[in-house]
Design a protein around this motif. Structure first.
Motif, PDB file in Angstrom:
ATOM      1  N   LYS B   6       7.069  27.486  33.502  1.00  0.00           N
ATOM      2  CA  LYS B   6       7.057  26.015  33.417  1.00  0.00           C
ATOM      3  C   LYS B   6       6.006  25.437  34.362  1.00  0.00           C
ATOM      4  O   LYS B   6       5.283  24.501  34.018  1.00  0.00           O
ATOM      5  CB  LYS B   6       8.458  25.489  33.803  1.00  0.00           C
ATOM      6  N   ARG B   8       3.246  26.705  35.412  1.00  0.00           N
ATOM      7  CA  ARG B   8       1.880  26.869  34.910  1.00  0.00           C
ATOM      8  C   ARG B   8       1.583  25.814  33.838  1.00  0.00           C
ATOM      9  O   ARG B   8       0.480  25.259  33.786  1.00  0.00           O
ATOM     10  CB  ARG B   8       1.715  28.288  34.337  1.00  0.00           C
ATOM     11  N   VAL B   9       2.589  25.516  33.021  1.00  0.00           N
ATOM     12  CA  VAL B   9       2.412  24.479  32.000  1.00  0.00           C
ATOM     13  C   VAL B   9       2.176  23.130  32.677  1.00  0.00           C
ATOM     14  O   VAL B   9       1.248  22.385  32.319  1.00  0.00           O
ATOM     15  CB  VAL B   9       3.646  24.399  31.077  1.00  0.00           C
ATOM     16  N   GLU B  10       2.984  22.835  33.687  1.00  0.00           N
ATOM     17  CA  GLU B  10       2.867  21.546  34.385  1.00  0.00           C
ATOM     18  C   GLU B  10       1.492  21.425  35.073  1.00  0.00           C
ATOM     19  O   GLU B  10       0.835  20.396  35.002  1.00  0.00           O
ATOM     20  CB  GLU B  10       3.986  21.388  35.427  1.00  0.00           C
ATOM     21  N   THR B  12      -1.217  22.854  34.271  1.00  0.00           N
ATOM     22  CA  THR B  12      -2.260  22.678  33.256  1.00  0.00           C
ATOM     23  C   THR B  12      -2.263  21.243  32.726  1.00  0.00           C
ATOM     24  O   THR B  12      -3.324  20.653  32.518  1.00  0.00           O
ATOM     25  CB  THR B  12      -2.045  23.676  32.098  1.00  0.00           C
ATOM     26  N   ARG B  13      -1.047  20.681  32.544  1.00  0.00           N
ATOM     27  CA  ARG B  13      -0.970  19.281  32.072  1.00  0.00           C
ATOM     28  C   ARG B  13      -1.661  18.347  33.077  1.00  0.00           C
ATOM     29  O   ARG B  13      -2.389  17.424  32.692  1.00  0.00           O
ATOM     30  CB  ARG B  13       0.483  18.864  31.856  1.00  0.00           C
ATOM     31  N   LEU B  41      -3.473  28.570  28.630  1.00  0.00           N
ATOM     32  CA  LEU B  41      -2.020  28.747  28.486  1.00  0.00           C
ATOM     33  C   LEU B  41      -1.676  29.995  27.670  1.00  0.00           C
ATOM     34  O   LEU B  41      -0.511  30.364  27.545  1.00  0.00           O
ATOM     35  CB  LEU B  41      -1.409  27.513  27.814  1.00  0.00           C
TER      36      LEU B  41
END
Lengths: 279, 515
Positions: B6, B8-10, B12-13, B41
């Motif tokens: 999660k 890493r997703v955040e 990247t966002r 991602l």
């Protein structure tokens, strides 16, 4: 036979065609006011002034002689600045073979060598020997000379010399004496002799408006050279005076305007000279 | 596809939002960066164990760098299309018939360039322009030809927004070749990069001197040792991107680089470096490259579906990969220090230079022993590459270069050191020399140096005038005036300007010794 060498420049773009190694000999038989490397004019008198002022201890006096230790030198040139003789303690006595050993490293990056100075013609025998070695290695050979020795008397040297780049400091004798301390009879004799042999590679004139009438001298020199067949190929270099390296008492001379240099160029072009370089 | 966290997703966002809001990125640069963010991602590559520890630390520590190729390569890194085939036959996909005159030929090429992908989304190779255009050059009067070429080059400079694009000319002189040099000398532009394939036995001096004149105005062309490249890659080679020698009609799947200085840092001593650390890192990088290539060839579908492959402008079996390295100089210096010989430095000391050669021999031997089934064109091996560095590199000199600020006093000594190292790198190595302005009056000086260098096994040389606006950063070209604009906060057209600005700050490229 040895000659005193000031230094050897491995690559040069301004001492003849292409890339060349230049050997600067020590000592000169003229004393030009605008000389931009006045430390090459005389031989070291071993007075020892420089030894005291060397910040890294690269100079010392041994048996009344100044000894230079290259590995300690940082090239700050303090020794040259304090020298009252117009000399340098950093010179080296070398044979032609020794000089050529230092040239060899630059093969195949260079097309030739140029001997300069100081005045290279003070060492005609060493230069001849050096040129023989250079020719064997396929290198071209040029002399950068003030023309104060009679080239006629050195046919052996000229045989191995591809060309001479000759300084004509001024055409008018009186002004030549004012600039250099000597008359120019021998210089012009050499110019004629070399032009006839097709070995006058280049003629150089340093333009110093405060010192002599440049345009007049350039014109007269051009007219003089025009008499010789093939004169069109003689490269003419007009060098603007710059104060870099010049002794303090003469460094105030002004650099000529670009415009006046261009005028001289077009004058020579009209006479038929094909290559005129402004520096 | 493997799962990711999660966090890493955040992260990247957040990165995506920064890209969107950036005041200095142009629209095109934002789109490219957004694509990279999306790609980051992905987790589809079958990477070797131990990679993460070597790849992810900061520049002072990482031993392997994959140069922003992303997590799921959608195309090979460098693509070298067969432009000659295109001009001869046209393209069905692009709905273009073969051109009949110079105007059509130039227009065709400009269209084609927009469909050649690469790691930067711009073509890294724009063709052997003299040979391509020579058959058309007399279809219009000479002054018109020159005007058209000028427009063609301006078009490239303003639409290929990345100076890793590279045109080739030579070795033979042609009318088109002369015109290209004339136009480039006048335009003084960063794009495209330009190389003269030079062979003193084939290239007339007059043409080579025109190239030097051009280079002293616009920092291009560079000189490639045609005889050397031809021997290794056959005459069907090109120079692309910075100075990369690659097979024509193919390209390079990937380029990763060893950061040799950091491998030296993690070694106990020279013995540990040679016996353990270097072989370990080389092995992991090679297997990482294998994994990238496997995905490109077997899974991405690029070679089955892209029109370049379908119409025969590229051939899968003419692709290889580039095994890169940087920081040999620092690596040698660190190892000499660890051996208690701190004063012996790369570029100056014979023992240090000898160590550099030993390290290169070891990497060369490693590569000869590594086999990849999809690099048929280069005997199943990768091609060694002396990478030119990236803007973030600190205390890491490009490839095998002598660090800026430590260049030998005399150019001849500099060249003699380089002559021991250029031979290892068929996919590129090069050195750059800013030249004093007086040389403008003696271009033969530069040509003599090139001739001597190539006789001494140097591969690739670039020159620029110490006074010119266009300068060579590491391999690519940037305008000093554009760097100034960007550093004052204005957006600039080409993405390489930002890289140049970084290299000026971290790589000291404006402080090179002037020759």
């Amino acid at each position: 036979m040895k000659a005193v060498v000031n230094h050897i420049l491995p690559f040069s773009s301004v001492d003849g065609p292409g890339n060349r190694t230049v050997i600067f000999f020590q000592g000169c038989n003229l004393d030009c006011k605008y000389c931009h490397n006045p430390e090459t004019r005389n031989l070291c008198g071993h007075c020892g002034d420089c030894v005291k002022s060397c910040p890294t201890g690269a100079l010392l006096k041994r048996e009344n002689k100044v000894v230079y230790q290259k590995d300690k030198c940082v090239d700050c040139d303090t020794c040259i600045k304090v020298c009252k003789q117009g000399a340098s303690p950093k010179t080296k006595e070398m044979t032609a073979k020794e000089i050529f050993a230092a040239v060899k490293k630059q093969i195949p990056f260079i097309r030739g060598i140029t001997v300069s100075g100081g005045e290279c013609s003070l060492y005609p025998q060493v230069v001849e020997e050096l040129f023989v070695l250079a020719k064997e290695a396929g290198l071209s050979t040029l002399m950068d000379s003030n023309g104060m020795i009679s080239f006629k008397e050195y046919p052996g040297l000229l045989q191995y010399t591809d060309g001479v780049m000759l300084d004509i400091k001024c055409f008018k004798e009186k002004d030549h004496i004012k600039i250099t301390g000597h008359p120019n009879t021998m210089v012009l004799e050499n110019a004629a002799y070399l032009a006839q042999l097709n070995k006058l590679e280049e003629v150089r004139m340093v333009i110093v408006p405060d010192l002599y009438e440049g345009k007049e001298s350039v014109k007269k020199t051009g007219e003089f050279l025009r008499k010789f067949p093939g004169f069109e190929k003689i490269r003419i270099k007009l060098i603007a005076f710059r104060p870099m390296g010049v002794r303090k008492e003469y460094a105030h001379y002004k650099t000529p305007e670009q415009e006046s240099l261009e005028e001289m160029r077009s004058l020579l072009q009209k006479m038929g000279f094909e290559t005129i370089i402004l520096i | 596809m493997r799962e990711i966290s999660k966090t890493r997703v955040e992260d990247t966002r957040n990165k995506i939002l920064d890209i969107i809001k950036s005041p200095t990125l142009t629209h095109e640069q934002k789109v490219a960066n957004l694509a990279n963010a999306a790609d980051s991602l992905m987790e589809v590559l079958d990477v070797p164990e131990g990679l993460e520890e070597l790849l992810s630390p900061g520049i002072e520590e990482k031993c392997i760098c994959d140069l922003f190729e992303g997590q799921a390569p959608v195309r090979p890194r460098y693509i070298i299309p067969d432009y000659a085939k295109f001009l001869k036959e046209g393209s069905e996909f692009l709905q273009l018939k073969p051109p009949t005159d110079l105007m059509e030929a130039l227009n065709h090429l400009l269209i084609f360039y927009k469909h050649v992908p690469s790691v930067t989304n711009f073509p890294v190779y724009v063709g052997q322009l003299d040979e391509l255009l020579e058959p058309f050059i007399d279809t219009v009067p000479e002054d018109v030809a020159k005007k058209l070429l000028k427009m063609f080059f301006v078009h490239m400079d303003r639409t290929i927004l990345d100076s890793f694009s590279h045109a080739n000319i030579g070795p033979k002189a042609t009318k088109a070749g002369y015109l290209i040099l004339e136009v480039e000398k006048e335009l003084e532009q960063a794009v495209p990069n330009l190389t003269l394939k030079y062979d003193p036995k084939v290239t007339e001096d007059e043409f080579a001197l025109a190239a030097v004149e051009c280079a002293l105005h616009s920092a291009k062309p560079s000189f490639a040792n045609h005889e050397m490249f031809s021997k290794e890659l056959t005459s069907e080679y090109v120079i692309a991107s910075c100075y990369n020698g690659l097979p024509y009609g193919g390209g390079s799947y990937t380029l990763c680089r060893l950061i040799l200085s950091n491998i030296a840092k993690r070694s106990k001593d020279l013995k540990d470096f040679k016996e353990n650390q270097l072989p370990y890192v080389c092995d992991i990088m090679a297997r990482y490259m294998d994994a990238r290539i496997k995905f490109e060839v077997e899974e991405s579908g690029f070679f089955e579906h892209n029109f370049l492959a379908k119409e025969g402008f590229i051939h899968r079996d003419r692709f290889s990969a580039m095994f890169g390295l940087v920081g040999l100089a620092e690596c040698v210096n660190i190892l000499m220090e660890k051996e208690g010989k701190a004063g012996k430095r790369f570029g100056h000391d014979e023992e240090a230079n000898d160590l550099g050669v030993e390290i290169m021999d070891q990497i060369y031997a490693f590569n000869e022993n590594h086999h990849n089934p999809y690099c048929e064109i280069t005997g199943g091996h990768f091609l060694l590459h002396a990478q030119v560095g990236i803007a973030e590199d600190v205390n890491v000199s490009p490839g095998v270069r002598i660090p800026i600020g430590e260049e030998p006093k005399e150019l001849v000594d500099h060249l003699l050191v380089l002559s021991r190292f250029h031979k290892y790198f068929p996919s590129g190595v090069g050195d750059i020399f800013p030249i004093d302005l007086t040389v403008h009056k003696n271009p033969e000086f530069v040509l003599d140096i090139v001739k001597g260098s190539f006789a001494k096994d140097l591969r690739y040389l670039s020159f620029y005038s110490s006074e010119s606006d266009v300068i060579r950063i590491t391999g690519y070209l940037v305008k000093r005036s554009e760097i100034e604009k960007l550093s004052s906060g204005q957006a600039v057209l080409q993405d390489t300007t930002a890289l140049g600005m970084g290299a000026a700050k971290n790589g000291h490229i404006l402080e090179r010794k002037i020759r």
